[in-house]
Write a protein that holds these residues in place. Structure first.
Motif, PDB file in Angstrom:
ATOM      1  N   ARG A 290       0.440  -0.978  -0.005  1.00  0.00           N
ATOM      2  CA  ARG A 290      -0.275  -0.023  -0.050  1.00  0.00           C
ATOM      3  C   ARG A 290       0.827   1.262   0.509  1.00  0.00           C
ATOM      4  O   ARG A 290       1.328   2.059   1.479  1.00  0.00           O
ATOM      5  N   PRO A 291       1.770   0.919  -1.386  1.00  0.00           N
ATOM      6  CA  PRO A 291       2.302   2.875  -1.379  1.00  0.00           C
ATOM      7  C   PRO A 291       1.387   4.182  -0.585  1.00  0.00           C
ATOM      8  O   PRO A 291       2.793   5.109  -0.126  1.00  0.00           O
ATOM      9  N   ASP A 292       0.547   3.952  -1.143  1.00  0.00           N
ATOM     10  CA  ASP A 292      -0.938   5.726  -1.048  1.00  0.00           C
ATOM     11  C   ASP A 292      -1.113   5.774   0.971  1.00  0.00           C
ATOM     12  O   ASP A 292      -1.553   6.740   1.039  1.00  0.00           O
ATOM     13  N   THR A 293      -0.167   4.763   1.613  1.00  0.00           N
ATOM     14  CA  THR A 293      -0.289   5.086   3.072  1.00  0.00           C
ATOM     15  C   THR A 293       0.864   5.965   3.134  1.00  0.00           C
ATOM     16  O   THR A 293       1.147   6.382   4.860  1.00  0.00           O
ATOM     17  N   LEU A 294       2.433   5.562   2.772  1.00  0.00           N
ATOM     18  CA  LEU A 294       3.820   5.869   3.376  1.00  0.00           C
ATOM     19  C   LEU A 294       2.962   7.537   3.237  1.00  0.00           C
ATOM     20  O   LEU A 294       3.732   8.338   4.256  1.00  0.00           O
ATOM     21  N   ARG A 295       3.211   8.354   2.403  1.00  0.00           N
ATOM     22  CA  ARG A 295       2.705   9.721   2.479  1.00  0.00           C
ATOM     23  C   ARG A 295       1.775  10.482   4.287  1.00  0.00           C
ATOM     24  O   ARG A 295       2.030  11.048   4.306  1.00  0.00           O
ATOM     25  N   PRO A 296       0.582   9.528   4.367  1.00  0.00           N
ATOM     26  CA  PRO A 296      -0.190  10.023   5.183  1.00  0.00           C
ATOM     27  C   PRO A 296       0.949   9.827   6.531  1.00  0.00           C
ATOM     28  O   PRO A 296       0.113  10.825   7.415  1.00  0.00           O
ATOM     29  N   ILE A 297       1.081   8.673   6.435  1.00  0.00           N
ATOM     30  CA  ILE A 297       2.359   8.768   7.607  1.00  0.00           C
ATOM     31  C   ILE A 297       3.044   9.559   8.044  1.00  0.00           C
ATOM     32  O   ILE A 297       3.417  10.072   9.020  1.00  0.00           O
ATOM     33  N   ASP A 298       3.666   9.749   6.881  1.00  0.00           N
ATOM     34  CA  ASP A 298       4.726  10.818   6.742  1.00  0.00           C
ATOM     35  C   ASP A 298       4.052  12.139   7.593  1.00  0.00           C
ATOM     36  O   ASP A 298       4.930  12.450   8.058  1.00  0.00           O
ATOM     37  N   ASP A 299       3.420  13.013   7.179  1.00  0.00           N
ATOM     38  CA  ASP A 299       2.501  13.378   7.581  1.00  0.00           C
ATOM     39  C   ASP A 299       2.225  13.995   9.013  1.00  0.00           C
ATOM     40  O   ASP A 299       2.265  14.815   9.418  1.00  0.00           O
ATOM     41  N   GLN A 300       2.116  12.912  10.059  1.00  0.00           N
ATOM     42  CA  GLN A 300       1.975  12.548  11.112  1.00  0.00           C
ATOM     43  C   GLN A 300       3.505  12.933  11.851  1.00  0.00           C
ATOM     44  O   GLN A 300       3.079  13.494  12.739  1.00  0.00           O
ATOM     45  N   MET A 301       4.092  12.236  11.060  1.00  0.00           N
ATOM     46  CA  MET A 301       5.058  11.875  11.757  1.00  0.00           C
ATOM     47  C   MET A 301       6.140  13.138  12.008  1.00  0.00           C
ATOM     48  O   MET A 301       6.381  13.648  12.144  1.00  0.00           O
ATOM     49  N   ALA A 302       6.121  13.579  10.808  1.00  0.00           N
ATOM     50  CA  ALA A 302       6.158  15.594  10.371  1.00  0.00           C
ATOM     51  C   ALA A 302       6.131  16.042  11.802  1.00  0.00           C
ATOM     52  O   ALA A 302       6.584  17.071  12.414  1.00  0.00           O
ATOM     53  N   VAL A 303       4.642  16.006  12.418  1.00  0.00           N
ATOM     54  CA  VAL A 303       4.569  16.696  12.900  1.00  0.00           C
ATOM     55  C   VAL A 303       5.256  16.644  14.658  1.00  0.00           C
ATOM     56  O   VAL A 303       5.083  17.249  15.194  1.00  0.00           O
ATOM     57  N   VAL A 304       5.070  15.311  14.757  1.00  0.00           N
ATOM     58  CA  VAL A 304       5.206  14.811  15.629  1.00  0.00           C
ATOM     59  C   VAL A 304       7.516  15.006  15.759  1.00  0.00           C
ATOM     60  O   VAL A 304       7.986  15.828  17.355  1.00  0.00           O
ATOM     61  N   ASN A 305       7.731  15.196  14.686  1.00  0.00           N
ATOM     62  CA  ASN A 305       9.549  14.930  14.867  1.00  0.00           C
ATOM     63  C   ASN A 305       9.080  16.901  14.969  1.00  0.00           C
ATOM     64  O   ASN A 305      10.901  17.015  15.469  1.00  0.00           O
ATOM     65  N   ALA A 306       8.382  17.754  14.816  1.00  0.00           N
ATOM     66  CA  ALA A 306       8.585  18.981  14.640  1.00  0.00           C
ATOM     67  C   ALA A 306       8.918  19.413  16.120  1.00  0.00           C
ATOM     68  O   ALA A 306       9.264  20.481  17.039  1.00  0.00           O
ATOM     69  N   ILE A 307       7.858  18.432  17.283  1.00  0.00           N
ATOM     70  CA  ILE A 307       7.657  18.750  18.396  1.00  0.00           C
ATOM     71  C   ILE A 307       8.636  18.531  19.916  1.00  0.00           C
ATOM     72  O   ILE A 307       9.615  19.565  20.022  1.00  0.00           O
ATOM     73  N   THR A 308       9.435  17.570  19.157  1.00  0.00           N
ATOM     74  CA  THR A 308      10.488  16.430  19.418  1.00  0.00           C
ATOM     75  C   THR A 308      12.250  17.195  19.577  1.00  0.00           C
ATOM     76  O   THR A 308      12.907  18.053  20.186  1.00  0.00           O
ATOM     77  N   GLU A 309      11.564  18.284  18.242  1.00  0.00           N
ATOM     78  CA  GLU A 309      13.250  19.245  17.117  1.00  0.00           C
ATOM     79  C   GLU A 309      13.340  20.639  18.683  1.00  0.00           C
ATOM     80  O   GLU A 309      13.585  21.261  19.047  1.00  0.00           O
ATOM     81  N   ALA A 310      11.788  21.225  18.732  1.00  0.00           N
ATOM     82  CA  ALA A 310      11.216  22.389  19.000  1.00  0.00           C
ATOM     83  C   ALA A 310      11.946  22.645  20.500  1.00  0.00           C
ATOM     84  O   ALA A 310      12.554  23.210  21.181  1.00  0.00           O
ATOM     85  N   LEU A 311      11.714  20.803  21.265  1.00  0.00           N
ATOM     86  CA  LEU A 311      11.411  21.007  22.752  1.00  0.00           C
ATOM     87  C   LEU A 311      13.662  20.629  23.060  1.00  0.00           C
ATOM     88  O   LEU A 311      13.781  19.932  23.871  1.00  0.00           O
ATOM     89  N   GLY A 312      14.445  20.616  21.805  1.00  0.00           N
ATOM     90  CA  GLY A 312      15.510  20.277  21.757  1.00  0.00           C
ATOM     91  C   GLY A 312      16.157  18.626  22.140  1.00  0.00           C
ATOM     92  O   GLY A 312      17.309  18.215  22.903  1.00  0.00           O
ATOM     93  N   PHE A 313      14.668  17.047  21.866  1.00  0.00           N
ATOM     94  CA  PHE A 313      15.023  16.373  21.841  1.00  0.00           C
ATOM     95  C   PHE A 313      15.921  15.631  20.851  1.00  0.00           C
ATOM     96  O   PHE A 313      15.741  14.564  20.192  1.00  0.00           O
ATOM     97  N   GLY A 314      15.648  16.464  19.817  1.00  0.00           N
ATOM     98  CA  GLY A 314      16.272  15.481  18.370  1.00  0.00           C
ATOM     99  C   GLY A 314      15.058  16.077  17.034  1.00  0.00           C
ATOM    100  O   GLY A 314      14.030  16.128  17.719  1.00  0.00           O
ATOM    101  N   ALA A 315      15.637  15.861  15.738  1.00  0.00           N
ATOM    102  CA  ALA A 315      14.364  15.576  14.795  1.00  0.00           C
ATOM    103  C   ALA A 315      13.959  14.795  14.288  1.00  0.00           C
ATOM    104  O   ALA A 315      13.387  15.195  12.988  1.00  0.00           O
ATOM    105  N   ARG A 316      14.958  14.363  14.034  1.00  0.00           N
ATOM    106  CA  ARG A 316      13.810  12.284  14.329  1.00  0.00           C
ATOM    107  C   ARG A 316      13.892  11.875  15.347  1.00  0.00           C
ATOM    108  O   ARG A 316      14.473  10.666  15.285  1.00  0.00           O
ATOM    109  N   ALA A 317      13.034  11.807  16.056  1.00  0.00           N
ATOM    110  CA  ALA A 317      12.356  11.253  17.001  1.00  0.00           C
ATOM    111  C   ALA A 317      11.312   9.487  16.425  1.00  0.00           C
ATOM    112  O   ALA A 317      11.657   8.582  16.965  1.00  0.00           O
TER     113      ALA A 317
END
Length: 550
Positions: A290-317
């Motif tokens: 299901r390659p069509d599921t990759l982009r929506p999951i990546d969009d959700q992960m981008a939100v979490v990584n923005a949170i951890t990066e802003a808090l100083g825990f790294g950009a790729r959690a």
């Protein structure tokens, strides 16, 4: 895990085979026993049918224009004709573009290459399984009262509509409705839904969250380091993990695998809670089919990584991985276990969104950088509403349109309030505002407590010139008088300007107190009981109170 729910469907054995005559006839022979077979073919059988199996098959010459329905109730509309064919299962042997969206996810609609014996055999088996009493699992639970799709025919959130591969979700007034017999359980709508109106039910969402928390707590009780959480689906995850372990040559002691049924349902909220509960990283194992599921999951992960990066825990959690053992192993070996924050103790109670906000507050309390606010990517389901004070007239149309109650009014004063943790960035308020005074800002304010509010815009009320009661907004009244300056109606009657400055009650009283300058006659005075008792009244249709028959 609690048992799932299911719908009962009955397949009566009506099979429709679509394809050329040469390909359809062998398939019809395989399915003729116990099934009522119809062949829809563009070329037809010709003039002679010598095979008794062919003679028992209904033949329709034509091409399909549209296919709709579900297993047990398919309707195929023919091209250049109003004729419709009904079937319990459809076997599509054509090679052109499929007439059905995401056909591979629709049970009872089987499409295969007739030139491949193996593919044809799999297709025939799938069609045969559509006969008799069937149980169709209910993957998603819908709570329409939480939906932020639209208000008063003004469009708001369309995340689930944009993502649903088989088209199982459709607008239904101010909310969306889901056809459970079309839903394939991919979980994309659940992961993207900002309000919790769509919840995964196989397994139930609250049970999945309790299981996730229990697994992480058990790990921390018996291990000295934080794990790398690997979220995967039931259909292929376990085999891939085992292949990665064999490649590594030893156990992956940092790895905690956990099945969610389908990983697409995870969403930013679940990933954030997993980090707060003690996972050092979260890896989502995507379905390779299901390659069509990759982009929506990546969009959700981008939100979490923005949170951890802003808090100083790294950009790729949080990370995504595909079904490649070598690539998965390389990713896992590149990640370091251990966290810079203690595992949170909050329970997975209430809505998943509320749990995510608790998780962000926990991470913020132990952050290396106390960022507040945290700027999120466009499309995130958390954020703020900002109002242009020069454009806003405090008409409060946005308050009536807000589906989550994030925008609030004040019964005592002209004021627009805002509760940020309730805003899902649906955009209904922005589309409703007649002055284009509203903008959306995707962000998080972890420093705000639960339910904390603030004032977006406030004005002084205008006092009625007649009774002194506050009403309306001073600036709006003044702006109205400016626009009415020089209007012919004001020249005819100067009292009209005064009525603009009156509250609704005083305006009505003043209107009927004296006749207008336009020539309107004053209404007759209302007669009361006291008038009749004093003799000045008059009976309806008769003489004075003292006259008439004794």
């Amino acid at each position: 895990m609690p048992p799932g729910r299911a719908l009962h469907v009955h397949g009566a054995g009506r099979v429709l085979i679509v394809g050329t005559w040469a390909h359809a006839v062998p398939a019809a022979r395989e399915l003729a026993d116990g099934n009522a077979v119809t062949i829809l073919s563009a070329d037809g059988p010709g003039d002679r049918i010598d095979d008794p199996v062919e003679a028992s098959v209904r033949v329709v010459v034509g091409r399909p224009e549209r296919v709709a329905g579900h297993v047990g109730a398919w309707i195929v509309t023919l091209r250049d004709s109003d004729e419709q064919l009904e079937a319990d299962a459809v076997l599509d042997l054509t090679r052109g573009p499929p007439p059905l969206q995401a056909h591979e996810l629709r049970r009872g609609y089987v499409r295969c290459d007739p030139r491949s014996p193996r593919a044809l055999q799999v297709g025939l088996q799938a069609v045969a399984e559509c006969r008799g009493d069937l149980e169709y699992p209910l993957f998603v639970d819908v709570r329409s009262e939480y939906c932020a799709h639209s208000r008063s025919q003004i469009l708001g959130c369309t995340r689930c509509l944009d993502l649903c591969p088989p088209g199982a979700i459709a607008p239904a007034g101010d909310h969306v409705a889901l056809d459970p017999l079309v839903c394939a359980g991919c979980g994309l709508c659940v992961g993207a839904c900002p309000t919790g109106a769509l919840r995964y039910d196989l397994p139930a969402e609250d049970a999945s969250l309790r299981r996730l928390r229990a697994a992480l707590r058990a790990w921390h009780e018996h291990s000295g380091h934080a794990p790398i959480l690997l979220l995967h689906g039931d259909e292929f995850g376990a085999d891939l993990i085992e292949a990665a372990r064999e490649q590594a040559g030893h156990d992956l002691s940092c790895l905690l695998p956990l099945s969610l049924g389908v990983v697409s349902q995870a969403g930013a909220e679940l990933m954030t809670m997993a980090l707060a509960w003690g996972a050092s990283h979260v890896v989502c194992l995507s379905n390779p089919a299901r390659p069509d599921t990759l982009r929506p999951i990546d969009d959700q992960m981008a939100v979490v990584n923005a949170i951890t990066e802003a808090l100083g825990f790294g950009a790729r959690a949080v990370h995504s991985a595909t079904a490649d053992p070598d690539a998965l192993l390389a990713l896992l070996q590149s990640l370091e276990s251990g966290t810079d924050w203690p595992a949170a103790e909050f329970l997975a109670l209430g809505e998943r969104r509320a749990g995510a906000l608790q998780a962000v507050r926990h991470l913020h309390a132990h952050a290396k950088v106390a960022a507040d606010p945290i700027i999120l990517p466009k499309g995130a389901a958390f954020g703020a509403v900002e109002v242009d004070p020069d454009a806003c007239t405090l008409c409060l149309a946005c308050v009536g349109a807000c589906p989550t109650g994030a925008l609030q009014d004040d019964p005592d004063t002209p004021r627009l309030g805002f509760q940020e943790d309730a805003c899902v960035q649906c955009g209904v308020c922005r589309a409703t505002c007649p002055e284009d005074a509203i903008t959306l800002q995707p962000r998080l304010r972890p420093g705000l407590g639960p339910g904390a509010g603030r004032t977006l815009h406030e004005e002084q009320p205008f006092a009625c010139v007649s009774c002194g009661k506050p009403f309306g907004v001073r600036r709006s009244i003044e702006r109205t008088l400016e626009r009415l300056a020089g209007h012919p109606m004001l020249a005819m009657d100067a009292r009209l300007e005064q009525r603009v400055k009156m509250c609704a009650d005083c305006r009505v009283i003043d209107q009927f107190r004296e006749p207008l300058a336009t020539g309107e006659k004053a209404r007759p005075r209302v007669r009361t009981t006291d008038d009749y008792r004093s003799g000045s009244g008059e009976k309806p249709g008769g003489k004075g109170f003292g006259g008439g028959r004794k």
